[in-house]
Scaffold this active site. Sequence first.
Site, PDB file in Angstrom:
ATOM      1  N   ASP A 229      -9.991 -25.084  47.005  1.00  8.23           N
ATOM      2  CA  ASP A 229     -10.020 -25.654  48.504  1.00  8.23           C
ATOM      3  C   ASP A 229      -8.674 -26.431  48.063  1.00  8.23           C
ATOM      4  OD1 ASP A 229     -10.386 -27.119  49.979  1.00  8.23           O
ATOM      5  OD2 ASP A 229     -12.292 -28.479  49.188  1.00  8.23           O
TER       6      ASP A 229
ATOM      7  N   ASP B 134      -7.968 -23.351  55.045  1.00  5.40           N
ATOM      8  CA  ASP B 134      -7.549 -24.127  53.166  1.00  5.40           C
ATOM      9  C   ASP B 134      -8.645 -23.502  52.774  1.00  5.40           C
ATOM     10  OD1 ASP B 134      -9.511 -25.523  54.315  1.00  5.40           O
ATOM     11  OD2 ASP B 134      -8.561 -26.809  53.861  1.00  5.40           O
ATOM     12  N   GLU B 135      -9.849 -22.549  52.697  1.00  6.57           N
ATOM     13  CA  GLU B 135     -11.030 -22.637  51.943  1.00  6.57           C
ATOM     14  C   GLU B 135     -11.843 -21.139  51.541  1.00  6.57           C
ATOM     15  OE1 GLU B 135     -15.153 -25.265  51.454  1.00  6.57           O
ATOM     16  OE2 GLU B 135     -14.014 -25.176  53.297  1.00  6.57           O
TER      17      GLU B 135
END
Length: 468
Positions: A11, A105-106
């Site tokens: 993350d 983003d993960e």
Amino acid sequence: MRAEPSVLHLDMDAFYASVEQASKPSLRGRPVVVGGTGLRGVVATASYEARRFGVRSAMPVAQARRLCPNAAYLHPRFSLYRQVSATVMGLLQELSPLVEPLSLDEAFVDLAAGPHAAAGRAPGALVCRRVGRDIRAAIHEATGLGASVGLAGSKMLAKIASERAKPDGLLLLEPGTERAFLAPLPVRVLPGVGPATEAALRRAGIATAGDAVVAGHAELVRLLGQAHGTALHDLSRGLDDRPVVPERDAKSVSVEDTFAEDLTDRSRVRWEVDRLAGRCVGRLRAAGRSGRTVVLKVRSHDFTTVTRSETLRGPTDDPVVVKEAAARLLAGVDTTAGVRLLGVGVSGLADFTQEDLFAQSGWGAGTAATDVAGGGPDGEPADAPDRRPPEPGPSRSWLPGIDVTHAEFGPGWVQGSGVGRVTVRFETPSSTPGRVRTFAADDPHLAPADPPPLPGTRPGSPASAAGE
């Protein structure tokens, strides 16, 4: 649950805000808030410097400004975020072919399917820890950004571990320690436990994952029902056998807008719905998809939200069909008190279209089709071009944070604008903090520009599989 911590969850830390700080040297170490910049805006991401003042995601920007008036409030730049995301996802794919993006983003990574698995056996804890440490260093070298990593024997535990490792940390759950790790954590950390479920469990004296284990399967089923209670009983003991799936198929495509002032004019509301439906179909076609269910979302001035949907006889990507369905849905919604937000979406996605235009467009459907063709309950024609209001906004909108270039001073970004003036800071990701200059908003030498790529990222990279 696996016997080794070979599920990695990564993350990126405060992703949008961190990208802005990396891109704008003058903002490094300062509080930054990314999101809607108008009075009705909502915080998308706040840097850790801003979070110390109490600013959080999903908070109204007006409240954030009261808490942290000295922060930089910036409009999001998704094209740059997608470029950075593509670089990060590319690095993750070097670890394993099984990478499951959850957002820009993960992502989850199955290390047992990658080159670190020896002789068909999943890598052990020492190897997994080294991989997690190395990928964080590689991402920082490529983008300048921090990332948090969780490693565990299941997706649920890896995600919880990465959250506990923030910011810019790594947490590996050694095999055999999972239940002790989960036991003191709030039951809300378990997947599927929202506010209503949490409240029901608390009334029964169940506040932590450990409490749920002690309560037992029968009690959880009595409180939540067979399916939910059984799932929660397993999760509270750390049991989660969901695989890492590299292709996550989108379930819907939607667009929405929040307006600076409440919309009270019915014809303006109808025009905005028509415009949003067109944008939605544009996204649908860009993804090569069609959809069967049209969804309308209307949020009133008091934040009351109404959602209406209509399921067609077959999937379509026809803008006329979607617009007419959205108009029919709007006809049943009272907007006289004022509309704060509108959204149009399409779900029930497919890879084909069904050309049944008469069935889908409403012809022969009686009064519903008549209302769309001849206007809604107030008699205003829905498709009369001479009655539609012009789309609001100037041709050039100098939103704070967007990239510009000046014929004399070169690349920079908008620091602020108003009363016919625009203030620009001239700097790039690899420069020192730049100087600030102010120009007339209609200065012919000033023009919008594409974001400069961060050092190490690939300009023009495609979006990650998760979309925006």
